[in-house]
Structures are given as C-alpha cells and as structure tokens.
Scaffold this active site. Structure first.
Site, PDB file in Angstrom:
ATOM      1  N   ASP B 188      27.333   3.008  73.760  1.00 29.71           N
ATOM      2  CA  ASP B 188      28.238   3.683  74.679  1.00 29.71           C
ATOM      3  C   ASP B 188      29.209   4.508  73.841  1.00 29.71           C
ATOM      4  OD1 ASP B 188      29.218   3.319  77.713  1.00 29.71           O
ATOM      5  OD2 ASP B 188      30.968   3.525  76.412  1.00 29.71           O
ATOM      6  N   ASN B 196      36.760  14.085  77.666  1.00 28.13           N
ATOM      7  CA  ASN B 196      36.707  14.859  78.907  1.00 28.13           C
ATOM      8  C   ASN B 196      38.094  15.371  79.301  1.00 28.13           C
ATOM      9  OD1 ASN B 196      34.037  15.026  79.640  1.00 28.13           O
ATOM     10  ND2 ASN B 196      34.028  13.007  80.623  1.00 28.13           N
ATOM     11  N   ASP B 205      29.995  17.212  78.253  1.00 28.30           N
ATOM     12  CA  ASP B 205      28.555  17.434  78.432  1.00 28.30           C
ATOM     13  C   ASP B 205      27.894  17.781  77.095  1.00 28.30           C
ATOM     14  OD1 ASP B 205      28.883  16.943  81.066  1.00 28.30           O
ATOM     15  OD2 ASP B 205      28.637  19.021  81.747  1.00 28.30           O
ATOM     16  N   GLU B 231      28.062   7.693  79.919  1.00 27.73           N
ATOM     17  CA  GLU B 231      27.997   7.948  78.475  1.00 27.73           C
ATOM     18  C   GLU B 231      27.281   6.808  77.756  1.00 27.73           C
ATOM     19  OE1 GLU B 231      30.701   7.494  80.331  1.00 27.73           O
ATOM     20  OE2 GLU B 231      32.215   6.284  79.327  1.00 27.73           O
TER      21      GLU B 231
END
Lengths: 209, 316
Positions: B188, B196, B205, B231
């Site tokens: 992860d 973000n 992204d 993620e």
C-alpha cells in the site's frame, strides 16, 4: 433404453443391420474417395434420452477434450418423417495423419483443421444418413455442417437448457485407413416423433421377415 | 441438359446467388448472370470450357476432392467462409464501410442426378455472406475487447481486483492439488492521501501509473500483479517460498522508494508498506492468504511504514 421406446430385440437387431449396411456402403465410398482401403468397424448403436447425452458421451469417449461438428438432417421441412441433428465427435484427432489421408499439402493451420473436421464429418454423416435413408426408402436432406467447438471439454458441448431433441441414437464408428486408425462418434439426435416413426418402420420390416 | 421449363434459365439469371453447373471433368454447362457480372466470363464464353482452366486461382486440389466426394457419395459438399473466406475472388460493395475488398462466400455443391440415379452434374451455388462475416468478426473482436476491459484496471493497466482474485484462486487450487508453493505480497502506498491533497489527484494518478510500471518491469514473467483497490496492490509469486517472497518484497520496496516520481517537473517522494505470506503444505485457502498478507501489511504500517513484514513475524 427408455421405457416409452422399448425397442424389442428384433427391432434393435434390424436397426443394427440397417446401420451395418449403411456403414458398409460408407466404407466402400470412402475407399474410392481416398484411394485407400478404408475399413469401418461394425457400429455399436444405442438409443438413449437426449438429456443423458453428456453422460453417455463421457462414457463412450474417454478423452478430456473433443472437437465436434453438428449438421441438421430432415426428410421434409414441414411435418418430417425423420428429422434431427447429427453430432460428430472427434477425440484425440491426429490432424497431420488426417491431412495425409485427404491428401492435403497445405500447412495444417487451425482453419485447415476445422475444414478437415467439417469435410470428414460431412462425408461420414452423408454416407451414413444416405445408407439409412435407402434402407428406410426415404430421401434425407442435410444442412451445411458447422463447428460446435474445437478442443473443448465435453461438458461445454451442449446447452442443456435449449436441447429440443428427445432421443439420441448413438453410432460409434471407427474407421481404419491403411495402418492408421481414426475414430469418431456419430450421434443422431431426434425428436420423439422421428424415433416413433423409425420404430414403426422397424416393426413393419421385422413383420415382413 | 434437358430443360423442363423454357424460362428456367431466366429464373436462374434472376437469382441473387451465383449458380453454375459442371460435370465430373469440370466442364461448365450452365453459368448464371450473377456469376457473369462478377468475372470476365459470360455464359456464352465459359459454357463448354474447363472451369479450372478459366480460374487458375481456384484451390485446385480442394475443388477436385470435394467434387469427387459429391460424385461418389451422392450427397452435397459445403464450404463455409469461417474456414475458407471464398472460392472465387469476387469484388464486394463494402470496401468502404466493411474494410474488406472481396466477397465472403458460403458455397454448396449439390449432386444433380441423371435418369440412372447416378450423379451426372454438380450444381454449385455461391452465397454472398460478407455482411454476416463482417458482423461476426466485429462481434468476436468486441467480445475479446470486452473480456480484456473486464479484467484490466483502466488507470494502471494491471489486472483489476476481481480478475486478479480469480487468477489467484486458480493458482491456490493448483497449489493444493499438486502440492506446490505460492507466495503473496500486498503493498500500500504510504501517505497517498497527502500526495493527492498536496499535488492534486492527477499527480496521485501518475504515481499509481509509475508504481505499476516499475513493479511490472522488476517482476518475473510468472508473477501476477493486480491493483487491489485505491492505492493497494497485490502480487502472487508462483513456486516461491517465504525467503523468495521476502526478497521480492524488499526489491519492490526499493524500486518504489529509491526514485521519486516526477510530476510537472516536481519530484514527489513515494514509499510503500509491504506485507507478505506463503502457502502451507496443504488446505490453503486464497481468502485466508489474502487476509494474512493484509495483516502483515498493517503491521508494516503500524511499525513506521516503508518496510516489509512477514505474516509469520506478526503477533496474531
């Protein structure tokens, strides 16, 4: 054999005889066609409920994967005496040998393999049906053959929910050419009415004996 | 040929299919207009000539074999576009919309019987099935594309969760059946929400895309990676024991955190927390293994992130 169609031993023998003669003619024709001596084994025949096709198939063909070709047949389009669908099943097919048999010099691609399956099953089916038709004094027409599947597992062969045929006549055929042996199973699936008609003809023929 | 009705020839010329008749020496006896307007031979030209001489491109051996079979077996022979696109290379009107420049054909060779019940002639019919062929081929392509889309995660181009899980499930049942081994690595991205928030979702992204590329490049061909969700990523390693899994996990951790991801010329530092586990000698269950790797992953998170933890070192 199903209780509603209790073929007597005489009737079964006669049906076997009809198939034998049909196969004999098929063998002769195939010999001329392939310019090699073709022997067809005495076909073993069986009538069973079409629902049990997959189970029967698994018993008759031990192979895990098979290739299959279907073809429709009928004496008349409307209210036919005999109609149905034939399924020719090939298992463990040696395509290179088969290509040699029909004197093919193309590269054996997947399309060529399919075409060979279609050709061979059309020939066997045609020979067998026309042999039977002759014995029954009928004229049988066929639809063009099409591939059901190539190297597929037996379970995926038929969509059981959409099976419209009631009975299946299975004819196990082995054909031997020179020292090569090929075998395939021919199943004639037929509705109730056709099997009934077939039985009526058999009754008449047996009575004449 | 004896003509039963004087207008039969006209009718044959009205047909929307190619029709011609040959004998066993391939001499043409009838040739309808449909054929005539698609090649350089009119009926007057070709009747009486040898078909194979007039069309040297016909598959000669195939043709001879099938004609022979009709004469001998007295039953029809067929050719289908799916195996053989055409017999006669005729032009077709769909060169613009169809993307093909020839006509797909289904052909039928029917015996014509003489009075002695022997086959005297063969009637060949040619049906234009180009529209069906194009539609069928498009359908096949579409089904393949749908299958692909259905198994791929659009952003990372890795397998999506459901497809990856299916593959893993198959692998685990194979492992149980043949007493093989499989290891599972799940990781992860650390502080992904922060990336973000700080640089925008487009940057997030890009991070996921770059991680996917880096991992795919460093894994072996037999390893199967997928995007598990958000993620989180998952990889199963066939024929790999716990030591092998530890090595791969550490390798993945390095290729992820050793180099920052560049987004609009800004270097974004990234890292991942990794948990891994390995199958036992029998009775493995894919869901249980996923749960184990997940447990190890959370242990890695709780011990300060950017590290690899084995499920067998976790306190459970």
């Amino acid at each position: 054999m199903k209780k509603s169609f209790n073929f007597t031993e005489d009737q079964r023998d006669y049906l076997q005889e009809i198939c034998n003669i049909g196969m004999g003619q098929a063998g002769k024709s195939l010999s001329v066609l392939f310019d090699q001596y073709v022997t067809l084994s005495v076909p073993s025949i069986e009538i069973f409920s079409a629902k049990n096709l997959i189970t029967t198939l698994k018993r008759l063909t031990p192979a895990e994967e098979v290739s299959a070709v279907r073809q429709g047949f009928y004496t008349h389009v409307v209210d036919p005496n005999i109609c149905g669908e034939s399924i020719t099943i090939f298992s463990n097919t040696d395509f290179v040998q088969l290509a040699r048999l029909i004197d093919l010099d193309d590269e054996v691609t997947s399309e060529v393999q399919q075409e060979m399956l279609l050709e061979i099953s059309n020939i066997i089916n045609g020979a067998c049906l026309s042999g039977m038709a002759q014995q029954l004094s009928e004229r049988i027409f066929t639809t063009p053959p099409s591939i059901i599947g190539q190297s597929i597992i037996i379970e995926s062969l038929l969509n059981k929910e959409h099976l419209i045929w009631d009975y299946a006549l299975s004819i196990k055929i082995q054909f031997i050419v020179d020292k090569h042996s090929f075998h395939c199973d021919l199943f004639l699936l037929m509705p109730d009415s056709s099997v009934k008609y077939l039985q009526d003809v058999l009754i008449r023929l047996v009575d004449k004996l | 040929m004896i003509n039963k009705y004087p207008f039969t020839n006209n009718v044959i010329d009205c047909l929307d299919s190619g029709v011609f008749v040959i004998d066993k020496d391939f001499t043409v006896h009838l040739w309808n207009d449909y054929m005539a307007i698609r090649c350089q031979f009119t009926s007057d030209d070709i009747v009486g000539l040898n078909l194979l001489d007039c069309f040297p491109n016909l598959p000669r051996k195939w043709f001879e074999r099938n004609i022979k079979s009709v004469f001998i077996l007295k039953s029809p022979a067929y050719s289908s576009w799916e195996q053989r696109a055409y017999l006669f290379k005729f032009p077709h009107g769909r060169s613009v919309t169809g993307g093909v420049d020839f006509m797909y054909q289904n052909c039928c060779f029917t015996p014509v019987f003489g009075q002695d019940n022997n086959v005297e002639y063969i009637c060949v019919t040619i049906k234009d099935v180009t529209d069906i062929a194009i539609a069928t081929m498009k359908l096949k392509d579409t089904v393949m594309e749908l299958k692909r889309i259905n198994s791929i995660d659009g952003l990372t181009q890795l397998y999506n969760r459901s497809h990856w899980e299916k593959c893993f499930q198959n692998e685990v049942s194979r492992v149980n059946r043949y007493e093989h081994q499989v290891s599972l690595v799940m990781f992860d991205m650390d502080f992904f929400k922060k990336i973000n928030d700080q640089y925008g979702h487009l940057c997030g992204d890009e991070v996921l895309r770059q991680v996917a590329i880096r991992c795919t490049e460093s894994l072996r061909l037999s390893d199967v990676i997928g995007r598990y969700g958000g993620e989180e990523f998952c990889v199963f390693l066939p024929e790999t024991d716990l030591n092998g899994a530890a090595y791969i996990a550490e390798k993945l951790r390095h290729i992820i955190c050793d180099t920052p991801v560049y987004y609009n010329s800004i270097a974004v530092s990234i890292s991942a927390s990794i948990g891994f586990t390995c199958s036992r000698s029998s009775n493995n269950n894919h869901e249980k293994l996923i749960h184990e790797a997940d447990t190890a992953l959370y242990a890695a998170k709780n011990s300060g992130r950017s590290q690899c933890v084995s499920f067998f070192d976790c306190d459970v």
